[in-house]
Design a protein around this motif. Structure first.
Motif, PDB file in Angstrom:
ATOM      1  N   MET A  62       0.778  -1.251  -0.110  1.00  0.00           N
ATOM      2  CA  MET A  62       0.107   0.036  -0.124  1.00  0.00           C
ATOM      3  C   MET A  62       1.098   1.178  -0.001  1.00  0.00           C
ATOM      4  O   MET A  62       1.818   1.427   0.813  1.00  0.00           O
ATOM      5  N   SER A  63       0.459   2.271  -0.693  1.00  0.00           N
ATOM      6  CA  SER A  63       1.241   3.324  -0.847  1.00  0.00           C
ATOM      7  C   SER A  63       0.054   4.588  -0.125  1.00  0.00           C
ATOM      8  O   SER A  63      -0.903   4.494  -0.116  1.00  0.00           O
ATOM      9  N   LYS A  64       0.746   5.594   0.401  1.00  0.00           N
ATOM     10  CA  LYS A  64       0.052   6.664   1.112  1.00  0.00           C
ATOM     11  C   LYS A  64      -0.760   7.471  -0.054  1.00  0.00           C
ATOM     12  O   LYS A  64      -0.035   7.678  -1.279  1.00  0.00           O
ATOM     13  N   LYS A  65      -1.935   7.670   0.080  1.00  0.00           N
ATOM     14  CA  LYS A  65      -2.748   8.489  -0.983  1.00  0.00           C
ATOM     15  C   LYS A  65      -3.376   9.803  -0.211  1.00  0.00           C
ATOM     16  O   LYS A  65      -3.475   9.842   0.783  1.00  0.00           O
ATOM     17  N   PRO A  66      -3.336  10.696  -1.472  1.00  0.00           N
ATOM     18  CA  PRO A  66      -4.079  11.744  -0.716  1.00  0.00           C
ATOM     19  C   PRO A  66      -5.424  11.973  -0.368  1.00  0.00           C
ATOM     20  O   PRO A  66      -6.362  10.931  -1.100  1.00  0.00           O
ATOM     21  N   ALA A  67      -5.870  12.374   0.701  1.00  0.00           N
ATOM     22  CA  ALA A  67      -7.237  12.057   1.054  1.00  0.00           C
ATOM     23  C   ALA A  67      -8.206  13.215   0.456  1.00  0.00           C
ATOM     24  O   ALA A  67      -7.924  14.556   0.336  1.00  0.00           O
ATOM     25  N   LEU A  68      -9.401  12.920   0.383  1.00  0.00           N
ATOM     26  CA  LEU A  68     -10.352  13.830  -0.130  1.00  0.00           C
ATOM     27  C   LEU A  68     -11.291  14.171   1.027  1.00  0.00           C
ATOM     28  O   LEU A  68     -11.559  13.408   1.856  1.00  0.00           O
ATOM     29  N   ASP A  69     -11.825  15.510   1.170  1.00  0.00           N
ATOM     30  CA  ASP A  69     -12.491  15.848   2.153  1.00  0.00           C
ATOM     31  C   ASP A  69     -14.077  15.736   1.391  1.00  0.00           C
ATOM     32  O   ASP A  69     -14.324  15.746   0.205  1.00  0.00           O
ATOM     33  N   TYR A  70     -15.133  15.464   2.268  1.00  0.00           N
ATOM     34  CA  TYR A  70     -16.307  15.055   2.088  1.00  0.00           C
ATOM     35  C   TYR A  70     -16.746  16.057   1.446  1.00  0.00           C
ATOM     36  O   TYR A  70     -17.808  15.928   0.633  1.00  0.00           O
ATOM     37  N   HIS A  71     -16.487  17.531   1.458  1.00  0.00           N
ATOM     38  CA  HIS A  71     -17.162  18.381   1.035  1.00  0.00           C
ATOM     39  C   HIS A  71     -16.355  19.171  -0.322  1.00  0.00           C
ATOM     40  O   HIS A  71     -16.651  20.269  -0.547  1.00  0.00           O
ATOM     41  N   TYR A  72     -15.345  18.512  -0.690  1.00  0.00           N
ATOM     42  CA  TYR A  72     -14.444  18.808  -1.851  1.00  0.00           C
ATOM     43  C   TYR A  72     -15.487  19.071  -3.218  1.00  0.00           C
ATOM     44  O   TYR A  72     -16.425  18.093  -3.005  1.00  0.00           O
ATOM     45  N   SER A  73     -15.184  19.720  -4.026  1.00  0.00           N
ATOM     46  CA  SER A  73     -15.794  19.923  -5.403  1.00  0.00           C
ATOM     47  C   SER A  73     -15.394  18.926  -6.232  1.00  0.00           C
ATOM     48  O   SER A  73     -14.281  18.297  -5.757  1.00  0.00           O
ATOM     49  N   ILE A  74     -16.332  18.370  -7.244  1.00  0.00           N
ATOM     50  CA  ILE A  74     -15.859  17.459  -8.100  1.00  0.00           C
ATOM     51  C   ILE A  74     -14.565  17.906  -8.711  1.00  0.00           C
ATOM     52  O   ILE A  74     -13.663  16.985  -9.181  1.00  0.00           O
ATOM     53  N   GLU A  75     -14.374  19.184  -9.078  1.00  0.00           N
ATOM     54  CA  GLU A  75     -13.297  19.871  -9.926  1.00  0.00           C
ATOM     55  C   GLU A  75     -12.102  19.790  -8.900  1.00  0.00           C
ATOM     56  O   GLU A  75     -11.093  18.948  -9.440  1.00  0.00           O
ATOM     57  N   ASP A  76     -12.212  19.838  -7.702  1.00  0.00           N
ATOM     58  CA  ASP A  76     -11.007  19.881  -6.812  1.00  0.00           C
ATOM     59  C   ASP A  76     -10.511  18.048  -6.618  1.00  0.00           C
ATOM     60  O   ASP A  76      -9.377  17.809  -6.835  1.00  0.00           O
ATOM     61  N   ALA A  77     -11.703  17.536  -6.653  1.00  0.00           N
ATOM     62  CA  ALA A  77     -11.318  15.843  -6.628  1.00  0.00           C
ATOM     63  C   ALA A  77     -10.629  15.410  -7.863  1.00  0.00           C
ATOM     64  O   ALA A  77      -9.905  14.671  -7.948  1.00  0.00           O
TER      65      ALA A  77
END
Lengths: 382, 115
Positions: A62-77
């Motif tokens: 497993m490699s470390k992956k950046p986390a997404l916040d629940y409230h991120y916009s689709i574009e940021d994701a």
């Protein structure tokens, strides 16, 4: 639109100390799995991870992956997904793991957004993917096609992995009890050839799933088709022998060159001959014929005495999933992808293919290495 | 096979001895491309000999980490230990290997003056 609406909460979870060999099959059908130590989130594991590290346990790959916040916009994701080059990212709500967002889910979400006129978000994704933008109307079609093609290819490649895996497994079982050293060596070289096939397919699978490449460039070269058949014949004989099927090559040409991508052409042969074996009863016969037609076209025919194809399915025989419920004569599985893969590859190589079949009598697949008009020129199967 | 059983003779070589687990007492060096990884091995050590080994990450082209028995680092600093290993052991390690290192620390004083 926010990431929250696209989160996959019904993800597959595995122990971080599970072996990679047990996880690999899961990753053929899921973009990623989540490593959970009882209730604790450990991380996300994708095909990319196990390709990059050759460890035995999930946690070590497993490699470390950046986390997404629940409230991120689709574009940021999208930005995070493509700049980090990941297949799936974990999503957190106030430091609590809530699920994963996969690239495929992101694409289908974007298609939905377009319907509500959020064109800039689509454009940003196309830019990130390196797809040339088109008119507003066409952008979503481009994106959908990209996702659809990617899924189709991953499914097709996964399908083709089965035969060599089954062959290697069968050969290993025989080697265990075989005492003759010469035979053992022959079986080892067959295993080695099948592992080469697997490597090629896995490489293609990675290209499609990791880099987003829809198709790899064909490496077209002139090959002696008879030699290719001979090289692969032992594999097919081995598969046929399991059902006591008599498999023979009847060739009238021995030096004929055809322009093909060799590994892709072998996939075609694997699928066609594999189907013939699957749908032929024990003790039956399959004839592979190589000849030149009256107009000097090189032709390859694979004709079996199997159960045949129902008349209603023949017109759509190259459509994926037609006949996916049909089982082989020994209950072999079938997902209805084989002939659609064959057709796609042959189209790319400019080789014509025709199917003649009569239920209860058998099937003949005919390849012509030059364009021709329709299948009516072929002799009918009686 | 059954036909030949009566005519067969078996010649065996047998020996046994005690082993201890884990099969390393002092230091273990983990290559970057070895099949076993740092986390899995760490868990194994925890199960076999809890609270005995410490994992130290190192920056080296072939070495992923080293597992050191805690009793060693009560006698010699981690920095000094790594410096020694880098000089004396790391040059001989390939990325696929796991290496067991035996290291005994002997401390002696030349003179001890007591007021």
């Amino acid at each position: 639109m926010f990431v929250s609406s696209l989160i996959n909460k019904d993800f597959v979870s595995v122990s971080p100390y599970a072996s990679i060999s047990s996880i690999r099959p899961l990753l053929l059908s899921h973009s990623a799995v989540v490593l959970m130590d009882e209730e604790d989130y450990i991380g996300v594991l994708s095909f990319r991870d196990i390709a990059q590290k050759t460890k035995l346990l999930a946690i070590d790959c497993m490699s470390k992956k950046p986390a997404l916040d629940y409230h991120y916009s689709i574009e940021d994701a999208c930005n995070l997904m493509f700049t980090s080059r990941q297949e799936a990212l974990p999503v957190f709500l106030k430091d609590k793991f809530t699920g994963i967002l996969t690239k495929n889910r992101l694409f289908s979400g974007l298609s939905e957004i377009y319907k509500f006129g959020k064109e800039p978000e689509i454009k940003s994704v196309l830019r990130l993917l390196g797809i040339k933008e088109s008119s507003e109307k066409d952008n979503v079609a481009l994106l959908s096609k990209f996702t659809l093609n990617q899924n189709k290819l991953i499914r097709a490649l996964s399908h083709d992995l089965r035969s060599p895996i089954a062959r290697v497994k069968g050969l290993m079982e025989i080697i265990e009890v075989e005492e003759d050293i010469v035979q053992k060596m022959q079986f080892c070289s067959l295993i080695s050839a099948n592992i080469d096939k697997l490597s090629n397919l896995v490489e293609d699978l990675f290209l499609v799933s990791l880099e987003g490449n829809l198709e790899r460039e064909l490496a077209l070269e002139d090959y002696n088709i008879y030699n290719i058949l001979l090289e692969q014949f032992e594999d097919y004989k081995f598969d046929a022998a399991k059902k006591s099927i008599d498999l023979v090559i009847e060739s009238k040409v021995f030096n004929q060159l055809v322009r093909v991508d060799k590994s892709e052409f072998i996939r075609v042969l694997d699928n066609i001959i594999g189907n013939a074996i699957k749908f032929t009863e024990k003790g039956g016969k399959i004839i592979i014929r190589l000849y030149k037609s009256d107009d000097s076209t090189t032709c390859l025919s694979i004709k079996d005495e199997g159960i045949g194809i129902p008349e209603k399915d023949i017109a759509n025989i190259f459509t994926p999933f037609i006949g996916h419920n049909r089982k082989g004569t020994e209950n072999e599985r079938s997902n209805g992808l084989g002939l659609s893969i064959v057709k796609r590859i042959l189209d790319k190589m400019q080789v014509d293919v025709a199917v003649l079949s009569k239920e209860g009598k058998g099937t003949e697949i005919l390849l012509r290495f030059m364009r021709f008009n329709g299948i009516e020129k072929l002799s009918s199967l009686n | 096979m059954e036909d030949n059983n009566d005519n067969k003779k078996y010649s065996l070589s047998l020996s046994f001895n005690e082993i201890t687990l884990p099969p390393v007492e002092d230091i273990l060096i983990l290559g970057k491309l070895s099949s076993q990884g740092k986390n899995g091995l760490s868990k194994t050590f925890d199960y076999l000999v809890p609270d005995t080994f410490v994992v130290i990450d190192v920056t080296h082209e072939n070495v992923e980490a080293i597992f050191v028995n805690k009793r060693i680092i009560t006698k010699i600093s981690v920095e000094k230990l790594i410096e020694i290993l880098e000089k004396k052991v790391f040059p001989y390690i390939s990325a696929q290997e796991i290496i067991k290192v035996d290291l005994k620390v002997k401390i002696s004083y030349d003179t001890i003056e007591i007021e």
